[in-house]
Design a protein around this motif. Sequence first.
Motif, PDB file in Angstrom:
ATOM      1  N   LEU A  92       0.818  -1.211   0.000  1.00 40.78           N
ATOM      2  CA  LEU A  92       0.000   0.000   0.000  1.00 40.78           C
ATOM      3  C   LEU A  92       0.852   1.261   0.000  1.00 40.78           C
ATOM      4  O   LEU A  92       0.439   2.293  -0.526  1.00 40.78           O
ATOM      5  N   ASP A  93       2.037   1.185   0.592  1.00 44.27           N
ATOM      6  CA  ASP A  93       2.912   2.355   0.701  1.00 44.27           C
ATOM      7  C   ASP A  93       4.343   1.853   0.850  1.00 44.27           C
ATOM      8  O   ASP A  93       4.626   1.033   1.728  1.00 44.27           O
ATOM      9  N   ASN A  94       5.242   2.342  -0.010  1.00 42.10           N
ATOM     10  CA  ASN A  94       6.631   1.877   0.005  1.00 42.10           C
ATOM     11  C   ASN A  94       7.581   2.917   0.596  1.00 42.10           C
ATOM     12  O   ASN A  94       8.776   2.892   0.341  1.00 42.10           O
ATOM     13  N   THR A  95       7.077   3.824   1.414  1.00 39.37           N
ATOM     14  CA  THR A  95       7.930   4.828   2.041  1.00 39.37           C
ATOM     15  C   THR A  95       8.965   4.145   2.933  1.00 39.37           C
ATOM     16  O   THR A  95       8.605   3.323   3.780  1.00 39.37           O
ATOM     17  N   PRO A  96      10.253   4.454   2.771  1.00 45.02           N
ATOM     18  CA  PRO A  96      11.274   3.802   3.600  1.00 45.02           C
ATOM     19  C   PRO A  96      10.994   3.956   5.092  1.00 45.02           C
ATOM     20  O   PRO A  96      10.641   5.042   5.565  1.00 45.02           O
ATOM     21  N   PHE A  97      11.114   2.854   5.804  1.00 40.46           N
ATOM     22  CA  PHE A  97      10.907   2.785   7.249  1.00 40.46           C
ATOM     23  C   PHE A  97       9.480   3.159   7.660  1.00 40.46           C
ATOM     24  O   PHE A  97       9.198   3.308   8.838  1.00 40.46           O
ATOM     25  N   ASN A 117      14.665  -4.875   3.126  1.00 33.43           N
ATOM     26  CA  ASN A 117      13.800  -5.524   2.141  1.00 33.43           C
ATOM     27  C   ASN A 117      12.572  -6.040   2.883  1.00 33.43           C
ATOM     28  O   ASN A 117      12.700  -6.472   4.030  1.00 33.43           O
ATOM     29  N   PRO A 118      11.389  -6.027   2.274  1.00 31.72           N
ATOM     30  CA  PRO A 118      10.232  -6.595   2.967  1.00 31.72           C
ATOM     31  C   PRO A 118      10.312  -8.111   3.102  1.00 31.72           C
ATOM     32  O   PRO A 118       9.620  -8.702   3.930  1.00 31.72           O
ATOM     33  N   LEU A 119      11.152  -8.756   2.272  1.00 28.89           N
ATOM     34  CA  LEU A 119      11.281 -10.208   2.276  1.00 28.89           C
ATOM     35  C   LEU A 119      12.641 -10.598   2.845  1.00 28.89           C
ATOM     36  O   LEU A 119      13.634  -9.927   2.598  1.00 28.89           O
ATOM     37  N   ARG A 173      14.015  -1.088  -2.487  1.00 29.71           N
ATOM     38  CA  ARG A 173      14.895  -0.206  -3.249  1.00 29.71           C
ATOM     39  C   ARG A 173      15.502  -1.067  -4.350  1.00 29.71           C
ATOM     40  O   ARG A 173      16.304  -1.957  -4.083  1.00 29.71           O
ATOM     41  N   SER A 174      15.108  -0.800  -5.566  1.00 35.55           N
ATOM     42  CA  SER A 174      15.559  -1.642  -6.669  1.00 35.55           C
ATOM     43  C   SER A 174      16.988  -1.304  -7.055  1.00 35.55           C
ATOM     44  O   SER A 174      17.516  -0.245  -6.711  1.00 35.55           O
ATOM     45  N   ASN A 184      16.320   5.005  -6.467  1.00 37.41           N
ATOM     46  CA  ASN A 184      16.069   3.563  -6.519  1.00 37.41           C
ATOM     47  C   ASN A 184      14.840   3.135  -5.733  1.00 37.41           C
ATOM     48  O   ASN A 184      14.556   1.939  -5.620  1.00 37.41           O
ATOM     49  N   LEU A 185      14.083   4.095  -5.191  1.00 31.12           N
ATOM     50  CA  LEU A 185      12.856   3.738  -4.495  1.00 31.12           C
ATOM     51  C   LEU A 185      11.798   3.279  -5.493  1.00 31.12           C
ATOM     52  O   LEU A 185      11.717   3.784  -6.613  1.00 31.12           O
ATOM     53  N   VAL A 186      10.974   2.342  -5.062  1.00 26.73           N
ATOM     54  CA  VAL A 186       9.892   1.830  -5.893  1.00 26.73           C
ATOM     55  C   VAL A 186       8.586   2.432  -5.400  1.00 26.73           C
ATOM     56  O   VAL A 186       8.305   2.424  -4.207  1.00 26.73           O
ATOM     57  N   GLY A 187       7.786   2.980  -6.311  1.00 26.71           N
ATOM     58  CA  GLY A 187       6.502   3.533  -5.909  1.00 26.71           C
ATOM     59  C   GLY A 187       6.203   4.842  -6.601  1.00 26.71           C
ATOM     60  O   GLY A 187       6.925   5.283  -7.502  1.00 26.71           O
ATOM     61  N   VAL A 188       5.134   5.492  -6.161  1.00 27.60           N
ATOM     62  CA  VAL A 188       4.688   6.731  -6.791  1.00 27.60           C
ATOM     63  C   VAL A 188       5.692   7.844  -6.556  1.00 27.60           C
ATOM     64  O   VAL A 188       6.053   8.589  -7.468  1.00 27.60           O
TER      65      VAL A 188
END
Length: 745
Positions: A32-37, A283-285, A375-376, A605-609
């Motif tokens: 839903l949201d990829n904001t770091p931390f 990483n989330p995984l 972060r890709s 390198n952030l992923v998202g909007v």
Amino acid sequence: MRSTSSRLCGVVIGVYILLCSLVSAQSTYEVLDNTPFETRVRGIAGVIAVDSSGVRNANQLRWRTQYAIRDAEWRLRRTRPRVVHFLRRYGFWRGKRIGIDMLAVAVEPRSKRILTTSSLSAPARAKRVFGTGKVEFEFIGFRKEVAESLRNWLNSAMPTLIEVYGNPVSTPPGSTRKVKIILDTTLDALDGGVYSPSTDEIRISNFEGRNFDYFNLVHHVLHAFRGPLVLSYPAWEEGMARAAAIIATKKLLPKFDPSDPMDGDPLFLMPLYDLLNQPPLGNPLFIPPSGYQTMAFWRYGMSAAAWLKVAVEDEGFFRKFNETYYSRYNERASTPLSGNVPALKYIASRIVKQVEGMDFYDWYRRQWVLDTSVRSGFKLYVFNVPLEIGVLIAICYYRTTPDGNEIPLNALAQLIYSNDMSDDLYAEEGNEAEIFFGDGFIAPQFFNIGGPNLIRIDIAVEGMRTVVYFPYNVRGEINKENPIFGGLVGADSGQVVVKGDGVSESVNVSRGVFAITSGVDLNGLRKFTIEHTPLGGITMTEHRNMCFGFYVLMLNGRASVVTVEKVFKRGWHLFGVPVIPIKTDEADILGIPKEKLLLAHWQPNLVGVSRYEVYPNISTPMHPGVGYWLLLDSDYKVTVQGTPTPADEPFEIPLLGGFNQLANPFPFPISVNDFMVVYKDGEPLSLQTASQMGYIDPNVWIWTQEEGYKRATTIEPWSGFWVRSLQPVGVWLIIPPVRAKSNGR
């Protein structure tokens, strides 16, 4: 011959990745949201996905879960990392098992809520009410006497587990859940076992009555305490369960030592925390779909260590956290609390306001393993273990895709060893490490280099570079290590004072290293204040939370501290600081109240909007060379204390693919004509030549309130700028410490 081998390796890796991708089940989470931390997800990330389509009863769900576990085990066996053999060869891991485990979860396809055997009944499907209750255990596959012994032990351990983790979740509140503990000898890659909140079953591969076996069982039981309310990220769920299990097992079995390489937790990394806290941990995984597992080892250990550092502040932290979490959980929320990192952080911060002398929020964003954003791009991580005269180095090189998958790569790592007396130390093991399927290894030893000293190890892989430090000859004997030892980077001599837990130990720094040989006991949760002073320099104070074994303490010395000032007008500013600040929080650095600071930094390198990190969630420390947007509602004089940027060598900045937001690192104007570019291990090139080679856009952009964006020829101190790299990795911008000539303006 070498190129043929590389192509073959690439084919093998491609087949592995294809196999892993083809057999992956439906997604168990939605970002839903990829904001770091500050990420938010619906569902559970980083688990064994159980296909829930068409499941109508509990037996079907159990069968699907067992099948998914078998499939995951098969895949992970085929991508078993070579690092296991490397670290066992050198004695870092000596036990039979490593302890890698996972959760196995089925979710409802749309809502991503965990599907459980109890929720398949019609009344429960309508609405589930969660509270706390009790758990009972049923043992399957064990010899009768072993099962009875374990049942009695767990029953007697229950008060301690509740003291550490709080009462187990139950639905409805006050009821008793039956958790099955199954001996599953087919588990090998997953030798730590599997817990499924969908079926309430724990599977363990073996139980021989060793301390590790009890610790591993306790950690699974604590997963089961949360049951259907397990947290959405391994960094939280796995990290907390492991940390709490260490505390609980130590209470139950006083002789348990998690740092024991034979019978402790093989993934216990607290002693190496200062060395291993590096950005690629985020990483989330933990274990990605590709099956690349090596980074998971470090993430398991570092996440547990991070939460242990929190527990040092309040040993009741986990119980208090769970009590609040359960009371606020709403299964029907648009963003369930289990996957809402901002809300989870708020709960934690109300219990522990500070960690290691820092505000909880500021501390949290410095712990890379707790960054659950994607972060890709290409990643380089170095696991390193200092021995007495040698160092174990495991190099991880891989590419992160926008969905968090990690693709292992092949390459050749180049290493340079140096210290205060030589820029090129000799190691018989050589200066190269071949990286295959994401992993490379080397264990250099050093002889006749004049006793204890701090060795710098520069590592370069395909244009990516990193530095690790090896405090040589100060560890002590294996299993009889000095309790605290390490290095003072940037200072050959000085003093380190460690205070706390009723002790105050002072040691001298010689050739950049030090060791506290006695007077400190780390056999428990410990909190220390560290004062370090380079010879003739400034005394700095830091804080560290430690526990068990030993601790490698890495500090940065400061020869001097200056104060710099700049008056900024009301409005927007593209800027950066020309000193290395002595504080960490950006508001404290700039002297602007936290509630008024409007600051952002671009992360390509952030992923998202949005690829902007916004204060207070900016992960890149405020240092020279880093650019920011600053918005002020009135004129303001910024005053920053820090160490001057070294002016005796060029300033080097690694660039990511796309636009990079940078800043003048020096306290004087610099000319764009003096900029140089290095690609991978090539020679320095001018901007124009590098542009012709396809490495970088030759235009450097600045922004002012009066003129907006324009091409730069000179960049003033405190000013930011933009450059665009045309390569995904390997491009370095080199800024000589040369003042721009007046006619260059």
